[in-house]
Design an enzyme around this catalytic site. Structure first.
Site, PDB file in Angstrom:
ATOM      1  N   CYS A 115       0.296  -0.515  -0.085  1.00 46.51           N
ATOM      2  CA  CYS A 115      -0.137   0.086   0.358  1.00 46.51           C
ATOM      3  C   CYS A 115       0.834   1.334  -0.250  1.00 46.51           C
ATOM      4  O   CYS A 115       0.475   2.497  -0.352  1.00 46.51           O
ATOM      5  CB  CYS A 115      -0.830  -0.009   1.390  1.00 46.51           C
ATOM      6  SG  CYS A 115      -2.209  -1.858   0.814  1.00 46.51           S
ATOM      7  N   HIS A 239      -3.414   7.053   3.551  1.00 48.45           N
ATOM      8  CA  HIS A 239      -3.813   6.484   2.801  1.00 48.45           C
ATOM      9  C   HIS A 239      -4.795   5.261   3.515  1.00 48.45           C
ATOM     10  O   HIS A 239      -5.134   6.210   4.644  1.00 48.45           O
ATOM     11  CB  HIS A 239      -2.532   4.769   2.945  1.00 48.45           C
ATOM     12  CG  HIS A 239      -3.154   3.414   2.411  1.00 48.45           C
ATOM     13  ND1 HIS A 239      -3.343   2.542   2.025  1.00 48.45           N
ATOM     14  CD2 HIS A 239      -2.370   2.495   3.745  1.00 48.45           C
ATOM     15  CE1 HIS A 239      -3.774   1.885   1.568  1.00 48.45           C
ATOM     16  NE2 HIS A 239      -3.747   1.269   2.884  1.00 48.45           N
ATOM     17  N   ASN A 269     -10.133  -0.214   0.412  1.00 49.26           N
ATOM     18  CA  ASN A 269      -8.496   0.289   0.205  1.00 49.26           C
ATOM     19  C   ASN A 269      -7.606  -0.388  -0.685  1.00 49.26           C
ATOM     20  O   ASN A 269      -8.955  -1.877  -1.196  1.00 49.26           O
ATOM     21  CB  ASN A 269      -7.747  -0.812   1.351  1.00 49.26           C
ATOM     22  CG  ASN A 269      -5.966  -0.497   1.794  1.00 49.26           C
ATOM     23  OD1 ASN A 269      -5.922  -0.555   0.212  1.00 49.26           O
ATOM     24  ND2 ASN A 269      -6.305  -1.181   2.549  1.00 49.26           N
TER      25      ASN A 269
HETATM   26  O1  UT7 Z   1      -3.545  -1.120   4.469  1.00 49.18           O
HETATM   27  C1  UT7 Z   1      -3.828  -2.156   4.705  1.00 49.18           C
HETATM   28  C2  UT7 Z   1      -4.829  -3.563   5.219  1.00 49.18           C
HETATM   29  N1  UT7 Z   1      -5.260  -3.378   6.267  1.00 49.18           N
HETATM   30  C3  UT7 Z   1      -6.135  -3.175   7.126  1.00 49.18           C
HETATM   31  O2  UT7 Z   1      -5.273  -2.016   7.117  1.00 49.18           O
HETATM   32  C4  UT7 Z   1      -6.766  -3.282   8.177  1.00 49.18           C
HETATM   33  C5  UT7 Z   1      -6.423  -3.044   9.498  1.00 49.18           C
HETATM   34  N2  UT7 Z   1      -7.305  -3.332  10.749  1.00 49.18           N
HETATM   35  C6  UT7 Z   1      -8.676  -2.910  10.318  1.00 49.18           C
HETATM   36  O3  UT7 Z   1      -8.723  -2.294   9.499  1.00 49.18           O
HETATM   37  C7  UT7 Z   1     -10.007  -3.851  11.621  1.00 49.18           C
HETATM   38  O4  UT7 Z   1      -9.046  -3.981  12.699  1.00 49.18           O
HETATM   39  C8  UT7 Z   1     -10.874  -4.446  10.705  1.00 49.18           C
HETATM   40  C9  UT7 Z   1     -11.779  -3.921  10.090  1.00 49.18           C
HETATM   41  C10 UT7 Z   1      -9.632  -5.821   9.708  1.00 49.18           C
HETATM   42  C11 UT7 Z   1     -11.622  -5.123  12.078  1.00 49.18           C
HETATM   43  O5  UT7 Z   1     -12.149  -3.774  12.765  1.00 49.18           O
HETATM   44  P1  UT7 Z   1     -11.715  -4.542  15.018  1.00 49.18           P
HETATM   45  O6  UT7 Z   1     -12.479  -3.203  14.730  1.00 49.18           O
HETATM   46  O7  UT7 Z   1     -10.400  -4.193  14.796  1.00 49.18           O
HETATM   47  O8  UT7 Z   1     -13.085  -5.646  14.778  1.00 49.18           O
HETATM   48  P2  UT7 Z   1     -12.508  -7.405  15.155  1.00 49.18           P
HETATM   49  O9  UT7 Z   1     -11.191  -7.820  14.256  1.00 49.18           O
HETATM   50  O10 UT7 Z   1     -12.383  -6.880  17.131  1.00 49.18           O
HETATM   51  O11 UT7 Z   1     -13.880  -8.198  15.442  1.00 49.18           O
HETATM   52  C12 UT7 Z   1     -14.024  -7.803  16.777  1.00 49.18           C
HETATM   53  C13 UT7 Z   1     -15.647  -8.446  16.164  1.00 49.18           C
HETATM   54  C14 UT7 Z   1     -15.347 -10.544  15.999  1.00 49.18           C
HETATM   55  O12 UT7 Z   1     -16.772 -10.824  17.059  1.00 49.18           O
HETATM   56  P3  UT7 Z   1     -16.437 -10.951  18.302  1.00 49.18           P
HETATM   57  O13 UT7 Z   1     -15.226 -12.132  18.416  1.00 49.18           O
HETATM   58  O14 UT7 Z   1     -16.072  -9.509  19.518  1.00 49.18           O
HETATM   59  O15 UT7 Z   1     -17.394 -11.764  19.045  1.00 49.18           O
HETATM   60  C15 UT7 Z   1     -15.539 -10.514  15.110  1.00 49.18           C
HETATM   61  O16 UT7 Z   1     -15.338 -12.153  14.750  1.00 49.18           O
HETATM   62  O17 UT7 Z   1     -16.075  -8.506  14.695  1.00 49.18           O
HETATM   63  C16 UT7 Z   1     -16.489  -9.368  13.621  1.00 49.18           C
HETATM   64  N3  UT7 Z   1     -16.351  -9.605  12.717  1.00 49.18           N
HETATM   65  C17 UT7 Z   1     -17.266  -9.483  11.884  1.00 49.18           C
HETATM   66  N4  UT7 Z   1     -18.544  -9.121  12.032  1.00 49.18           N
HETATM   67  C18 UT7 Z   1     -18.857  -8.638  11.015  1.00 49.18           C
HETATM   68  C19 UT7 Z   1     -15.005  -9.180  11.927  1.00 49.18           C
HETATM   69  N5  UT7 Z   1     -15.338  -8.665  10.821  1.00 49.18           N
HETATM   70  C20 UT7 Z   1     -17.085  -9.081  10.486  1.00 49.18           C
HETATM   71  C21 UT7 Z   1     -17.547  -8.859   9.189  1.00 49.18           C
HETATM   72  N6  UT7 Z   1     -18.604  -8.565   9.831  1.00 49.18           N
HETATM   73  N7  UT7 Z   1     -17.383  -8.244   8.803  1.00 49.18           N
END
Ligand code: UT7
Length: 317
Positions: A115, A239, A269
């Protein structure tokens, strides 16, 4: 990284262009095929939809053509093409095909820094001009839909396809680049990676945590090299990975998010394309005036970080 060497030949951006595939993939469409929702994706990422279905070469030809047209340049006058992409259509040669299709007669190279690729490409292009090139076309393009696993709700909502391009031309005087920083830390490759032929794999929370720190550190280095502070920056072009990452980076840098260019809602992204897409959006909306200071900053797989401070139009005061 060193500050710009005294007397280095300067350059300015003289044209830009963008390209997105026609097909829109909405959050609701994703939610129909996996356990997610429009509400979750919007609130956690700021993304409402993304474009999918492009090829890296096709998108690059279109954005590059627009940038050349705006600069008023015949393609034969370009001295080098730098194509930043982490999703080349073939193992090699994407830049060469774009060069051929656009009618350019110059060196052409693919640059892959995930990225941060466009930032690496832009700094490289300024370096080529410092060494004697007169005009360089820099394109940032990714077709991430090809390496996204649409059965994985942790990654599928985040990514899309797109392209942005700029023409850089040499000028008398200092040019636009006041400070820059390129950084990498290979020990963190495992938290955001894709095997050759595989899909994007990611530890989202850890990437988020590091992303903010990497962007802030890199931005501060570029501003220090430029001899400016965040109060001097008119607009930050970050970004576009997650609106919450942009918000957190703005908070830590001490700049209101209203002074950020944000396009993530409709593009997701797009990796190498996010910064040129956000830059073009700001320019097209008339948010940038001659002499304004812009802070471009990103992070990416590798992990990498990169930033620069530009004075729009060069040494206007
Ligand atoms: O260019 C670089 C590319 N990558 C990035 O920039 C990624 C950086 N990270 C992020 O943007 C965030 O960490 C995410 C958007 C990927 C995830 O957001 P988060 O607030 O960190 O969520 P999390 O991973 O802590 O997940 C919270 C909950 C979990 O459920 P439980 O364990 O609380 O029951 C996940 O299983 O949300 C769940 N979850 C979803 N729910 C609905 C994870 N993905 C999804 C989804 N829809 N798509």
């Amino acid at each position: 990284m060193p500050a710009i060497r005294e007397g280095a030949r300067g350059a300015v951006i003289s044209g830009w262009g963008t390209s997105l595939p026609e097909k829109v993939l909405t959050n609701d469409e994703l939610a129909a095929t996996m356990d997610t929702s429009d509400e979750w994706i919007r609130s956690r990422t700021g993304i409402a939809e993304r474009r999918v279905g492009g090829t890296t070469i096709g998108l690059s030809i279109e954005s590059g053509r627009q940038a050349l047209e705006m600069a008023g340049l015949d393609p034969s006058r370009i001295d080098a093409l730098v194509l930043a992409t982490t999703t080349p259509d073939k193992q090699w040669g994407s830049a060469a095909v774009v060069q051929h299709e656009l009618g350019m007669r110059c060196g052409a190279v693919d640059v892959n820094a995930a990225c941060t690729g466009f930032m690496y490409g832009l700094v490289t292009a300024h370096g080529l001009i410092a060494m004697g090139a007169d005009r360089v076309l820099v394109i940032g393009t990714d077709s991430l839909s090809r390496i996204t696993d649409y059965t994985d709700r942790a990654t599928a909502p985040l990514f899309g396809d797109g392209s942005g391009a700029v023409v850089l031309e040499s000028v008398d005087g200092d040019g636009e680049l006041l400070g820059w920083d390129l950084d990498a830390d290979g020990s963190a490759l495992g938290i955001l990676q894709a095997e050759v032929g595989g899909y994007i794999e990611m530890e989202g929370k850890e990437v988020f945590r590091r992303a903010v720190r990497l962007m802030v550190d890199s931005a501060e280095k570029s501003m220090a090299h430029a001899g400016v502070t965040i109060d001097d920056i008119k607009l930050i072009i970050p970004h576009q990975a997650n609106i919450r990452i942009i918000q957190a980076a703005c908070d830590r840098l001490g700049i209101p998010i209203e002074r950020a260019s944000v396009v993530i809602e409709h593009t997701g992204n797009t990796s190498s394309a996010t910064i040129p897409l956000a830059l073009a959006d700001a320019l097209d909306r008339g948010r940038v005036e001659y002499g304004d200071l812009l802070l471009l900053v990103g992070f990416g797989g590798g992990m990498t970080a990169a930033s620069c401070v530009l004075r729009w139009g060069g040494d206007a005061q």
